[in-house]
Design an enzyme around this catalytic site. Sequence first.
Site, short mmCIF file in Angstrom:
data_model
loop_
_atom_site.label_atom_id
_atom_site.label_comp_id
_atom_site.label_asym_id
_atom_site.label_seq_id
_atom_site.Cartn_x
_atom_site.Cartn_y
_atom_site.Cartn_z
N LYS A 201 -9.54 6.73 -13.33
CA LYS A 201 -9.30 8.03 -12.73
C LYS A 201 -7.80 8.18 -12.50
O LYS A 201 -7.26 7.70 -11.50
CB LYS A 201 -10.04 8.20 -11.40
N GLU A 274 -2.30 -2.22 -4.81
CA GLU A 274 -0.87 -2.13 -4.56
C GLU A 274 -0.62 -0.88 -3.76
O GLU A 274 -0.91 0.23 -4.21
CB GLU A 274 -0.04 -2.10 -5.84
N CYS A 308 6.99 2.81 -5.41
CA CYS A 308 6.54 1.94 -4.33
C CYS A 308 7.54 0.84 -4.01
O CYS A 308 7.62 0.39 -2.86
CB CYS A 308 5.20 1.30 -4.70
N GLU A 406 6.89 5.40 5.51
CA GLU A 406 7.29 5.48 4.11
C GLU A 406 7.62 6.93 3.77
O GLU A 406 6.78 7.81 3.92
CB GLU A 406 6.18 4.96 3.20
#
Length: 537
Positions: A201, A274, A308, A406
């Site tokens: 997906k 992750e 990331c 973040e």
Amino acid sequence: MTDAQAPAQTGTNPLAPAPAGARTAADVVTPELVAQLTKGVVGSGRTANHTPFTGEKLADLPESTPEDVALAFERARAAQTVWGQVPVRQRAAVLLRFHDLVLERQAEVLDLIQLETGKARLHAHEEVQAVAVAARHYGRRAAAYLKPKRHAGAVPTLTKVVELRHPRGVVGQIAPWNYPLELSVGDALPAFVAGNAVVMKPDTETCLTALWARDLLIEAGLPAEVFQVVIGDGPVVGPAVVQHADYVSFTGSTRTGREVAQGAAARLVGVSLELGGKNAMLVLEDADIEKAAAGAVRACFSSAGQLCISIERLFVHESIADVFLERFAARTKAMRLGTSLAYGADMGSLVGERQLKTVTRHVEEAVAKGAKVVAGGVARPDVGPYFFEPTILDGVETPMSVCTEETFGPVVSIYRFSTDDEAVEHANSTPYGLNSSVWTKDARRGREIAARLRTGTVNINEGYAPAYGSAQSPMGGMKDSGLGRRHGSEGILKYTEAQTIAHQRLLPMAPSLGMDDAAYAAFMSRSLKLMKAFRFR
């Protein structure tokens, strides 16, 4: 598409747009291309994706329901029973052919990556490099990773043991929007060569890139049914993928990662995650300031900071902080923004309105609470609807969201330190532990500090690329940054089930040759002592 010249702005050095490319979205994403790429996608509804460069629609796409996801898994499972029996070297040959095709036809996918993510072309090329490296590595090394391994048995010479690796079955993969080639097919390659099928997906807004990779893998020899793609909203399609998968691979936010892990745990299937990061770069007093300033631009602003493993916290030794900041700011202010489908722009767009709102909120809140904008700090709608200048903030403190949350955008905060211990402590003072960077001329000192940082990867004198690009070495996060690893042996063995086959010969693992229980226990005790004395493992 053309890039408007940026107007002068008070208190900032406006970044010049890069030259415009000749091709447009309509030239690249044709109805014929969309029809080719979506062939075989299981979807009974309709959706669309858009380009961040202008906000315009790129393509109409099939949209999958949970029932469509179930059908995709059914097809993949049937195909996997055949694919899993193909010798590993034949499966690996598909990856090596795919490697060549990606490099030969990279212009096609670079256009798609740029249009779907808004990246500068050089940053899009990072994905091509990463996928080629992964394809080459697992194409060359898969047979060694997966071959049967002999182990010492319980009793030397009497027990022969072999470890086999079997494919898990059908891997459910949920891929993010920020690296739509590398974090989709790049993670799927070891799953395929290990003998699995994959139901992927991808994010709807970047699914054309993943579908292009699927099309190329089929051209390279992968059976089409082995690689299924489903498209739709994450909260609808994602849980359905987890519900049917034999193993789940997820890259995304920590919040969603926890939900994926809970769903996998309820079914007792494995999962690799992750997740987020608040990555730190440490510039020691002996660092080469010019190289560190140039490296900070790459580390902080590649893919507009939507990476990331990019740097969001920059710790600089107090003795060089002012000089470093001056050089870093000058390089940042000189960066060019652009929407062209050509090399030349230094940074592209944020992916959409939600990212723009987060970046804007973090910067405005920090400034309102006393932080200083050293470079950037403003949106650039004159270039594109979601552009934001690469931004450096000084004077950031813990009550500010940008200090701990973040940002996932082109924003970095500067902090000063006086000792290595202080720098390490601050770098580790986050729930995240994905990536970090250390800059010093003393290699030994750099390695010693790197070993103290609680992150899955650490780069010395570079921001993120060396560790990520080292395909033989594991890559992943500690703490809230995830579970499991990609790359290296862990990156392929996680897609397998280990099986131990032990063959006992001549004597049983029980009293024999006339021994009673006591005699057998004494015999085994003496044998164990001897095995230790002779350094058996």
